[in-house]
Design a protein around this motif. Structure first.
Motif, mmCIF file in Angstrom:
data_model
loop_
_atom_site.group_PDB
_atom_site.id
_atom_site.type_symbol
_atom_site.label_atom_id
_atom_site.label_comp_id
_atom_site.label_asym_id
_atom_site.label_seq_id
_atom_site.Cartn_x
_atom_site.Cartn_y
_atom_site.Cartn_z
ATOM 1 N N VAL A 27 0.815 -1.202 0.000
ATOM 2 C CA VAL A 27 0.000 0.000 0.000
ATOM 3 C C VAL A 27 0.857 1.264 0.000
ATOM 4 O O VAL A 27 1.078 1.873 -1.036
ATOM 5 N N PHE A 28 1.379 1.670 1.133
ATOM 6 C CA PHE A 28 2.045 2.965 1.256
ATOM 7 C C PHE A 28 3.558 2.873 1.416
ATOM 8 O O PHE A 28 4.244 3.871 1.301
ATOM 9 N N ASP A 29 4.091 1.717 1.755
ATOM 10 C CA ASP A 29 5.526 1.514 1.946
ATOM 11 C C ASP A 29 6.083 2.465 3.006
ATOM 12 O O ASP A 29 6.998 3.243 2.750
ATOM 13 N N PRO A 30 5.560 2.418 4.219
ATOM 14 C CA PRO A 30 6.008 3.352 5.254
ATOM 15 C C PRO A 30 7.329 2.937 5.886
ATOM 16 O O PRO A 30 7.699 1.767 5.899
ATOM 17 N N GLU A 31 8.012 3.923 6.433
ATOM 18 C CA GLU A 31 9.147 3.695 7.315
ATOM 19 C C GLU A 31 8.704 4.110 8.718
ATOM 20 O O GLU A 31 7.991 5.102 8.882
ATOM 21 N N THR A 32 9.143 3.359 9.724
ATOM 22 C CA THR A 32 8.759 3.689 11.091
ATOM 23 C C THR A 32 9.986 3.775 11.979
ATOM 24 O O THR A 32 11.009 3.136 11.720
ATOM 25 N N ALA A 33 9.868 4.588 13.028
ATOM 26 C CA ALA A 33 10.954 4.750 13.990
ATOM 27 C C ALA A 33 10.358 5.140 15.330
ATOM 28 O O ALA A 33 9.165 5.484 15.428
ATOM 29 N N THR A 34 11.179 5.092 16.368
ATOM 30 C CA THR A 34 10.771 5.541 17.699
ATOM 31 C C THR A 34 11.843 6.477 18.238
ATOM 32 O O THR A 34 13.040 6.132 18.228
ATOM 33 N N LEU A 35 11.444 7.664 18.670
ATOM 34 C CA LEU A 35 12.391 8.628 19.208
ATOM 35 C C LEU A 35 12.881 8.188 20.583
ATOM 36 O O LEU A 35 12.323 7.284 21.203
ATOM 37 N N SER A 36 13.901 8.853 21.065
ATOM 38 C CA SER A 36 14.520 8.486 22.341
ATOM 39 C C SER A 36 13.567 8.619 23.520
ATOM 40 O O SER A 36 13.739 7.956 24.545
ATOM 41 N N ASN A 37 12.522 9.456 23.384
ATOM 42 C CA ASN A 37 11.547 9.622 24.474
ATOM 43 C C ASN A 37 10.281 8.801 24.255
ATOM 44 O O ASN A 37 9.305 8.961 24.989
ATOM 45 N N ILE A 374 -14.334 -7.836 -2.848
ATOM 46 C CA ILE A 374 -12.895 -7.809 -2.607
ATOM 47 C C ILE A 374 -12.181 -6.993 -3.673
ATOM 48 O O ILE A 374 -11.265 -6.206 -3.372
ATOM 49 N N VAL A 375 -12.590 -7.129 -4.923
ATOM 50 C CA VAL A 375 -11.980 -6.337 -6.001
ATOM 51 C C VAL A 375 -12.207 -4.851 -5.763
ATOM 52 O O VAL A 375 -11.283 -4.037 -5.895
ATOM 53 N N ARG A 376 -13.421 -4.465 -5.388
ATOM 54 C CA ARG A 376 -13.705 -3.048 -5.148
ATOM 55 C C ARG A 376 -12.883 -2.506 -3.983
ATOM 56 O O ARG A 376 -12.357 -1.391 -4.039
ATOM 57 N N LEU A 377 -12.782 -3.288 -2.922
ATOM 58 C CA LEU A 377 -12.027 -2.837 -1.752
ATOM 59 C C LEU A 377 -10.541 -2.691 -2.063
ATOM 60 O O LEU A 377 -9.911 -1.696 -1.668
ATOM 61 N N ALA A 380 -9.914 0.329 -4.179
ATOM 62 C CA ALA A 380 -9.975 1.560 -3.386
ATOM 63 C C ALA A 380 -8.665 1.791 -2.642
ATOM 64 O O ALA A 380 -8.207 2.933 -2.512
ATOM 65 N N ALA A 381 -8.040 0.722 -2.158
ATOM 66 C CA ALA A 381 -6.746 0.854 -1.479
ATOM 67 C C ALA A 381 -5.684 1.362 -2.442
ATOM 68 O O ALA A 381 -4.815 2.157 -2.061
ATOM 69 N N GLU A 382 -5.755 0.933 -3.674
ATOM 70 C CA GLU A 382 -4.795 1.399 -4.680
ATOM 71 C C GLU A 382 -4.979 2.891 -4.957
ATOM 72 O O GLU A 382 -4.011 3.649 -5.050
ATOM 73 N N PRO A 412 -4.568 -5.278 2.076
ATOM 74 C CA PRO A 412 -5.079 -5.873 0.827
ATOM 75 C C PRO A 412 -4.966 -7.391 0.807
ATOM 76 O O PRO A 412 -5.880 -8.084 0.342
ATOM 77 N N ASP A 413 -3.857 -7.917 1.299
ATOM 78 C CA ASP A 413 -3.690 -9.376 1.325
ATOM 79 C C ASP A 413 -4.704 -10.036 2.251
ATOM 80 O O ASP A 413 -5.237 -11.113 1.945
#
Length: 459
Positions: A27-37, A374-377, A380-382, A412-413
């Motif tokens: 879907v969006f290919d996010p990157e995630t992190a957590t700050l020191s606090n 399922i195809v419609r959903l 929509a994600a795309e 989606p999967d």
């Protein structure tokens, strides 16, 4: 060029804390992190335009307010624009606008969020502004009183002067027996009037902290751009002792109920029926994805089962459909609605809808309906990939309620894997023969003696 101290200091943090992108991201290919606090960070790189959406989400909503103090979470949607020592009241939005951006905020039962849409090279500016008011908000008594009146007027215009909104509020309160989802997000008017300065300051001190927040940035940036600035501005804020949210549970719904509102301003009657349902995080969570497919089968456009049968074929309804959302910390609802077609009564439309619900329970959905839903959903994600704010809202809401960015990527999967048997099993789990709530919106009752409008609406 000399590398800034904060950039060098957090190079190791960036390497260690960024979640590696999944090669199969859908879907969006996010990157995630957590700050020191402890503040969570989610970044989605979209290079299609030199702009960003910057959002800060707080893990606090109307459901977290103390009993008898409704409206506190929404109050801060207003008060956060009232200034700090560095940025006086009214200047936050003015600074954003002068830099070509827009800003706003919203509140729900589950969370509160603040956002700016602005040029990518203004990222540091909006982080500086937003991090300042996270802990340095001035809660001036005069400003509080001014905003109290603004909120009460908002409640009058959006709820009290709209019959449908009043009915929805009453239905929520009648439906949830124990869970605070039964309280309006904006708050009850009498409780808004009674909120004190201590109530408001206590709420801010309790919940507005970096370790209770999620930063989401979408646009012409990547994590290497965002993380050093986030650590500089948000990571420098101290951790606070945030209370654990109350694990609210809703007891079994065993008695059916009906809520009726008559009002002279109603020109189109309507009927709805709702059932308690699981969500991603509450109850029988394995049914969340099948229920989304079911809702799409029932109400996904003009070819869906309810619209095509009740509106197009039988012509008993002007509108008909269903609703369900799994994105909540607490229980969800699966609901049905219908309004009568010209020449038909509300009883006609309601009886037709009840018959359709009985048919669905008896016969289930079809393989073809599930496949098309399922195809419609997934389509929509795309399409959702093109909206910066839509991406930020989807990821922010998921992470804030306790899900992960990876859950969003896997959606989606997981939807595509739903089977007809799972949909029918989920439907029968929710559509029981007890515990539903019916709502009716009707014109004001009329007197048979003089023909004058009477009833329970406005006079």
């Amino acid at each position: 060029m000399r590398i800034p101290v904060y950039l060098a200091a957090f190079t190791a943090l960036l390497v260690l804390s960024i979640t590696v992108r999944d090669a199969d991201a859908r879907v969006f290919d996010p990157e995630t992190a957590t700050l020191s606090n402890g503040m969570q960070v989610v970044v989605v790189s979209k290079r299609s335009a030199p702009v960003i959406t910057h959002m800060v989400w707080y893990k606090v909503g109307a459901m977290d307010e103390p009993q008898g103090k409704s409206g506190l979470a929404h109050f801060f949607e207003h008060l956060m624009f009232k200034g700090t020592e560095k940025v006086p009241a009214g200047q936050f939005s003015e600074i954003v606008a002068k830099n070509g951006g827009q800003d706003n905020a919203f509140t729900s039962s589950d969370y509160t969020a603040y956002y700016q849409a602005i040029a990518a090279d203004r990222l540091e500016l909006v982080m500086k502004l937003e991090s300042d008011r996270m802990r340095n908000l001035k809660l001036d008594p005069k400003e509080i009183e001014t905003e109290r009146q603004v909120i009460l007027e908002e409640r009058r215009s959006r709820t009290e002067n709209r019959p449908g909104a009043r009915l929805a509020e009453q239905a929520d309160a009648a439906f949830f027996m124990n869970h605070p989802y039964g309280r309006p997000v904006i708050g009850w008017a009498h409780e808004i009037r009674d909120l004190t300065h201590d109530d408001i300051k206590g709420f801010y001190d309790r919940w507005y902290a970096p370790n209770n927040a999620v930063l989401v940035v979408v646009g012409d940036v990547d994590m290497a751009d965002v993380l050093p600035l986030a650590e500089k501005y948000y990571g420098s804020l101290p951790v606070r002792d945030v209370p654990d949210p109350v694990a609210w549970r809703e007891p079994p719904h065993q008695a059916d109920g009906t809520v009726v509102l008559h009002d002279r301003d109603v020109t189109q009657p309507s009927w709805s029926k709702r059932y308690l349902a699981p969500s991603y995080l509450y109850g029988a969570t394995e049914y969340a994805y099948p229920l989304q497919v079911l809702a799409e089968v029932l109400s996904g456009g003009s070819t869906s089962r309810l619209y095509s049968s009740l509106v197009v074929q039988d012509k008993v309804a002007a509108s008909a459909g269903a609703w369900y959302s799994a994105d909540s910390r607490g229980p969800a609802t699966l609901g049905f609605y219908v309004s009568p077609a010209p020449g038909k009564s509300l009883d006609d439309a309601a009886s037709a809808m009840e018959a359709k619900i009985a048919d669905i329970l008896s016969d289930g959905v079809t393989e073809d309906e599930v496949e098309r839903a399922i195809v419609r959903l997934t389509d929509a994600a795309e399409l959702a990939k093109d909206s910066f704010q839509g991406i930020a809202r989807t990821l922010g809401a998921a992470v804030t309620i306790g899900r992960s960015a990876q859950d969003v990527e896997a959606w989606p999967d997981r939807i595509a894997a739903v089977t007809i048997d799972q949909v029918n099993e989920a439907m029968r789990h929710v559509l029981t023969d007890q515990g539903a709530l019916v709502s009716k919106l009707l014109p004001a009752e009329t007197s048979t003696q003089e023909g004058e409008t009477t009833g329970k609406g406005k006079s």
